[in-house]
Design an enzyme around this catalytic site. Sequence first.
Site, PDB file in Angstrom:
ATOM      1  N   HIS A 123      -6.380  -7.097   0.563  1.00 32.53           N
ATOM      2  CA  HIS A 123      -5.469  -5.970   0.435  1.00 32.53           C
ATOM      3  C   HIS A 123      -4.296  -6.070   1.407  1.00 32.53           C
ATOM      4  O   HIS A 123      -3.175  -5.709   1.075  1.00 32.53           O
ATOM      5  CB  HIS A 123      -6.239  -4.671   0.680  1.00 32.53           C
ATOM      6  CG  HIS A 123      -5.389  -3.442   0.606  1.00 32.53           C
ATOM      7  ND1 HIS A 123      -4.806  -3.015  -0.570  1.00 32.53           N
ATOM      8  CD2 HIS A 123      -5.007  -2.553   1.566  1.00 32.53           C
ATOM      9  CE1 HIS A 123      -4.118  -1.906  -0.338  1.00 32.53           C
ATOM     10  NE2 HIS A 123      -4.215  -1.610   0.942  1.00 32.53           N
ATOM     11  N   ASP A 128      -8.221  -8.268  -3.375  1.00 30.63           N
ATOM     12  CA  ASP A 128      -8.113  -6.822  -3.148  1.00 30.63           C
ATOM     13  C   ASP A 128      -8.801  -6.069  -4.284  1.00 30.63           C
ATOM     14  O   ASP A 128      -8.361  -6.132  -5.436  1.00 30.63           O
ATOM     15  CB  ASP A 128      -6.632  -6.430  -3.079  1.00 30.63           C
ATOM     16  CG  ASP A 128      -6.423  -4.943  -2.824  1.00 30.63           C
ATOM     17  OD1 ASP A 128      -7.419  -4.231  -2.614  1.00 30.63           O
ATOM     18  OD2 ASP A 128      -5.259  -4.502  -2.827  1.00 30.63           O
ATOM     19  N   TRP A 142     -11.995   3.905  -3.470  1.00 30.57           N
ATOM     20  CA  TRP A 142     -11.575   3.868  -2.064  1.00 30.57           C
ATOM     21  C   TRP A 142     -11.375   5.276  -1.518  1.00 30.57           C
ATOM     22  O   TRP A 142     -11.799   5.588  -0.411  1.00 30.57           O
ATOM     23  CB  TRP A 142     -10.285   3.060  -1.945  1.00 30.57           C
ATOM     24  CG  TRP A 142      -9.484   3.314  -0.700  1.00 30.57           C
ATOM     25  CD1 TRP A 142      -8.291   3.948  -0.612  1.00 30.57           C
ATOM     26  CD2 TRP A 142      -9.820   2.934   0.646  1.00 30.57           C
ATOM     27  NE1 TRP A 142      -7.852   4.000   0.685  1.00 30.57           N
ATOM     28  CE2 TRP A 142      -8.763   3.382   1.487  1.00 30.57           C
ATOM     29  CE3 TRP A 142     -10.883   2.268   1.220  1.00 30.57           C
ATOM     30  CZ2 TRP A 142      -8.769   3.180   2.858  1.00 30.57           C
ATOM     31  CZ3 TRP A 142     -10.894   2.064   2.610  1.00 30.57           C
ATOM     32  CH2 TRP A 142      -9.841   2.519   3.400  1.00 30.57           C
ATOM     33  N   ASP A 184       0.839  -1.195   0.000  1.00 30.21           N
ATOM     34  CA  ASP A 184       0.000   0.000   0.000  1.00 30.21           C
ATOM     35  C   ASP A 184       0.887   1.263   0.000  1.00 30.21           C
ATOM     36  O   ASP A 184       1.800   1.379  -0.799  1.00 30.21           O
ATOM     37  CB  ASP A 184      -0.954  -0.058   1.194  1.00 30.21           C
ATOM     38  CG  ASP A 184      -2.020   1.017   1.207  1.00 30.21           C
ATOM     39  OD1 ASP A 184      -3.032   0.849   0.513  1.00 30.21           O
ATOM     40  OD2 ASP A 184      -1.833   2.035   1.902  1.00 30.21           O
ATOM     41  N   TRP A 185       0.638   2.202   0.940  1.00 32.69           N
ATOM     42  CA  TRP A 185       1.435   3.426   1.007  1.00 32.69           C
ATOM     43  C   TRP A 185       2.914   3.142   1.268  1.00 32.69           C
ATOM     44  O   TRP A 185       3.779   3.951   0.932  1.00 32.69           O
ATOM     45  CB  TRP A 185       0.889   4.350   2.096  1.00 32.69           C
ATOM     46  CG  TRP A 185       0.121   5.504   1.533  1.00 32.69           C
ATOM     47  CD1 TRP A 185      -1.231   5.610   1.405  1.00 32.69           C
ATOM     48  CD2 TRP A 185       0.666   6.719   1.018  1.00 32.69           C
ATOM     49  NE1 TRP A 185      -1.562   6.814   0.839  1.00 32.69           N
ATOM     50  CE2 TRP A 185      -0.419   7.517   0.592  1.00 32.69           C
ATOM     51  CE3 TRP A 185       1.952   7.216   0.865  1.00 32.69           C
ATOM     52  CZ2 TRP A 185      -0.255   8.782   0.030  1.00 32.69           C
ATOM     53  CZ3 TRP A 185       2.127   8.473   0.310  1.00 32.69           C
ATOM     54  CH2 TRP A 185       1.034   9.238  -0.104  1.00 32.69           C
TER      55      TRP A 185
END
Length: 458
Positions: free
Chosen positions: A439, A410, A324, A283-284
Amino acid sequence: MTEGPLSDEQAMRLALQQAQAAAALGEVPVGAVVLKDGRVIATGHNAPVGAHDPTAHAEVLALRAAAQALGNYRLDGCTLVATLEPCAMCAGAILHARLDRVVYGAADPKGGAAGSVLDLFAQPRLNHRTQVSAGVLADECGALLREFFRPRRVNRAPLRDDALRTPDIAFEHLPGYPWPPRYLSELPALAGLRLHYVDEGPPDAPITWLCLHGNPGWSYLYRHMIAAFGAAGHRVVAPDLIGFGRSDKPKKEGAHRFSWHRQVLLELVERLDLQRIVLVVQDWGGLLGLTLPMAAPTRYQGLLAMNTLLATGDAPLPAGFIDWRQWCADHPAYDIARLLGRAEPSLAKDECAAYAAPFPDAGHRAATRAFPRLVPKQADDDGAGIARAARDFWRHHWHGRSMLVVGARDPVLGEAVMTDLAALIRDCPPPWVLPQAGHFVPEHGREIAQRALHHFQP
């Protein structure tokens, strides 16, 4: 019971012994004794921390013991001798016990209820009067307290006025997360904020796994991998981004910027002098982490990426991510534990709760609200130019091994996104797809770690 009537000074020296016993246990050094006809019938020392009891003050414990010794909750004819002026709670207990006298050593200017802040013993409307004698061995009693608090008052990382810090109690007894906290506040980019990180394993290990989490996760996300990599004799470093986990949390959403978070990570790698790094991102963690190796290529030897992307601003963001981001804007106070439970049904209830532990209220959640908006969308957005430079690095200058893992369930950054990422990375094999993963792919970390250990073995 002791022999012979004691003077106030002699009794205070016994109370000081009790106070020293408290200090040895890490408690605030306050001690007390109860006398009957000048002889000691009970003792007590502070124990709120060890007993998990806010009422376990030295005076209260001594009164309880005295009542047991006499078989009566009324302590008529007794004297309590304490090293510190009683607080309001203890003063109330003393009055209810009908003690004749209270003798104390050091005054308590912040909480004393025998004259310093208020004087409960001088209230004419109360139905009992207890005589008070103050200042017996006051210097010795005060010195013991000052010596105890001196090292604790040297705060190397005071909390800034514009930030919050989740209480340590929120992180007690989290399932599968036993590692002691480590903190840095000296990095220039932090400007005094405190950054938390896990650092396990020897500095000279053959591999250092640098694990970067996403939103709304924190280093708890990597607990399975930390355990597996550590068991292999490797070093694992897993920081909490500012605003997440045990790191400080700026109060304002505007404090968060792509380039700032990247700079903090660059300085962390430099300060810890991390070498032989396999970069582990999700993710980030990937949005930021994929921009790090080009700044110091010789430090990195591998990439393990899970459900993430490079946001370069010159290509459309995935439709799942756009949905999202809008959902986050519409539901800024979404239930983190519930989100994790729905994304990863295999998680136990207490594991879901652990993800939410760093965020006890809306004030601690500025980062979770800000981060969806920080993903670069336009070419001139903060971080977009850095991401384009990173894209060029991965295409043309990367010489390490790569491994991509996809959680097929995801809807935000799934197989299509990761296949595109693999195409950007030089000599990168096709992504490994985990059909049951969502995810938060590192929740399947034991399985991933075993394959990664084989793939990245020196």
